[in-house]
Design an enzyme around this catalytic site. Structure first.
Site, PDB file in Angstrom:
ATOM      1  N   ARG A  40       0.767  -1.167   0.212  1.00  0.00           N
ATOM      2  CA  ARG A  40       0.082   0.130  -0.134  1.00  0.00           C
ATOM      3  C   ARG A  40       0.791   1.160  -0.169  1.00  0.00           C
ATOM      4  O   ARG A  40       0.467   2.263  -0.651  1.00  0.00           O
ATOM      5  CB  ARG A  40      -0.876  -0.003   1.135  1.00  0.00           C
ATOM      6  N   ASN A 103      -7.058   6.916  -0.980  1.00  0.00           N
ATOM      7  CA  ASN A 103      -6.497   5.438  -1.152  1.00  0.00           C
ATOM      8  C   ASN A 103      -7.567   5.011   0.007  1.00  0.00           C
ATOM      9  O   ASN A 103      -7.654   5.032   1.175  1.00  0.00           O
ATOM     10  CB  ASN A 103      -5.115   5.497  -0.574  1.00  0.00           C
ATOM     11  N   SER A 104      -8.479   4.064  -0.686  1.00  0.00           N
ATOM     12  CA  SER A 104      -9.733   3.548   0.166  1.00  0.00           C
ATOM     13  C   SER A 104      -9.359   2.681   1.237  1.00  0.00           C
ATOM     14  O   SER A 104      -8.000   2.180   1.474  1.00  0.00           O
ATOM     15  CB  SER A 104     -10.608   2.574  -0.795  1.00  0.00           C
ATOM     16  N   MET A 105     -10.129   2.285   2.007  1.00  0.00           N
ATOM     17  CA  MET A 105     -10.120   1.441   3.299  1.00  0.00           C
ATOM     18  C   MET A 105      -9.695   0.304   2.881  1.00  0.00           C
ATOM     19  O   MET A 105     -10.546  -0.553   2.105  1.00  0.00           O
ATOM     20  CB  MET A 105     -11.245   1.663   4.168  1.00  0.00           C
ATOM     21  N   PRO A 106      -8.590  -0.312   3.422  1.00  0.00           N
ATOM     22  CA  PRO A 106      -8.402  -1.832   2.846  1.00  0.00           C
ATOM     23  C   PRO A 106      -9.398  -2.598   3.180  1.00  0.00           C
ATOM     24  O   PRO A 106      -9.414  -3.629   1.996  1.00  0.00           O
ATOM     25  CB  PRO A 106      -7.154  -2.111   3.763  1.00  0.00           C
TER      26      PRO A 106
END
Length: 397
Positions: A40, A103-106
């Site tokens: 990430r 950057n989206s929530m994993p």
């Protein structure tokens, strides 16, 4: 932070986040190789604003250059990371008006990838490149030549290309309007959107092969978004169920624009000549994501605003998009009855009461009982079965 320290922090952070995601059931074994190979941190800029799990609040800026340890810790936390404000017009370290890229929530990333059900040989269309992490995960697993990602913002797209190249990936990165898809590489076996929509662009269905899967965050303008998984069938009809709540930034083509309060007759001098009464329906009892979803689907031309008071009190405003009517309900903690004012030809609080009564009569459904059908002529939300479309606009006396 030395290079060795940075590498150790990344390894610890990546492994720790993997454990969290496995425990939450989001990161499955088939996605683990891609997770390990596509870190990430390689897809996060030096400056970020961490969000909450709900995605609707951002914390203060974290800069890798001035606080590298906190930056690493945040990147490998299960939170969304805002990376752009106000379509790129905002600069500086303060928060802007509206987050427009992230950057989206994993957990959400891997839950949606799991729902996509990719198979070897699949061709995937992604809408919303953003920082590029999601597209890179897909490209590693399926091969770069099997992934097309579309981004409306040219600067964001170019930065994503640079990040792809840095780890040896080359998905096709298109600068364009996501609602139009990318017909040149169609048909696709899978379509995934990393931005919220209120209408499924029919181009996505047209560019999908029969049997294809479409995964996208969908929600009405009123609020209450959820991820829907559609399967494309004969005749260009896509049908599927909602899976889980979500909180994604809107596709730029579908940004919601609501009239300002001051254009509504009587609103500026509240309560004006509004009808006054009390209600036992608490504004707090219609504020959860599935409540807002239900209200927005049943009364699609209604929107709301909140006017905050002291000690947890607030006034909930309901408006119609036609700028003819409004209603307010005053919430105070501990009360069981609430003051209501309604103005205009429509009684919006009565409409909301009718929707919530209907919702209770249906057994208080959550997202898993709702579904969506998309056809060449439009879309409709249903409850429990495609043969049971939700009624729209509750008639009120």
């Amino acid at each position: 932070m030395t290079e060795l320290d940075a590498r150790s922090a990344k390894e610890a952070g990546q492994g720790g986040l993997a454990s969290v995601l496995r425990e939450k059931g989001a990161l499955t074994s088939d996605w683990m190789p891609a997770y390990r190979a596509v870190p990430r941190d390689a897809f996060v800029p030096e400056r970020l604003w961490p969000g909450t799990a709900g995605g609707n609040r951002q914390g203060g800026v974290i800069d890798r250059n001035t606080d590298p340890a906190r930056w690493w810790e945040t990147v490998y936390s299960d939170v969304p990371l805002t990376t752009q404000w106000d379509d790129g017009t905002h600069t500086g370290t303060a928060k802007g008006q509206s987050p427009t890229s992230s950057n989206s929530m994993p957990k959400m990333v891997f839950s949606m990838l799991d729902a996509l059900s990719v198979e070897r040989g699949n061709r995937v269309l992604e809408i919303g490149t953003g920082t590029g992490w999601n597209a890179a995960l897909l490209a590693y697993r399926l091969g770069s030549d099997h992934v097309v990602t579309v981004e409306v913002d040219s600067a964001i797209a170019e930065e994503a290309r640079r990040r792809f190249a840095a780890i040896g990936l080359t998905p096709v990165t298109v600068i364009g309007e996501g609602a139009q898809g990318h017909v040149e590489a169609a048909p696709y076996d899978r379509v995934i959107a990393t931005c919220g929509i209120s209408t499924v662009p029919y181009a996505w269905v047209e560019q999908a092969a029969e049997g294809a899967v479409i995964v996208a965050p969908w929600g009405p303008p009123y609020g209450g978004q959820a991820v829907v998984r559609l399967k494309v069938g004969e005749g260009g009809v896509a049908i599927g169920s909602f899976l889980m709540p979500s909180a994604f930034m809107r596709l730029r083509h579908q940004h919601d624009t609501f009239p300002p309060t001051n254009v509504f007759p009587g609103a500026a001098n509240w309560p004006s000549t509004a009808s006054r009464r009390t209600t036992t329906l608490s504004p707090d009892a219609m504020g959860d994501w599935h409540h807002m979803f239900t209200l927005g689907v049943r009364v699609p031309d209604m929107f709301c605003r909140v006017e905050w008071g002291e000690d947890g009190a607030y006034r909930l405003w309901l408006f119609d998009m036609g700028c003819t009517s409004w209603a307010t309900a005053d919430y105070e903690p501990g009360r069981t009855e609430f003051e209501v004012a309604e103005y205009g030809p429509r009684y919006l609080w009565s409409e909301a009461e009718a929707v919530m009564s209907w919702w209770r009569d249906q057994g208080e459904p959550r997202f898993e009982r709702y579904g969506l059908t998309v056809t060449p002529s439009g879309q409709r939300v249903w409850l429990d079965s495609p043969d049971n479309p939700m009624p729209v606009r509750v008639p009120c006396d």
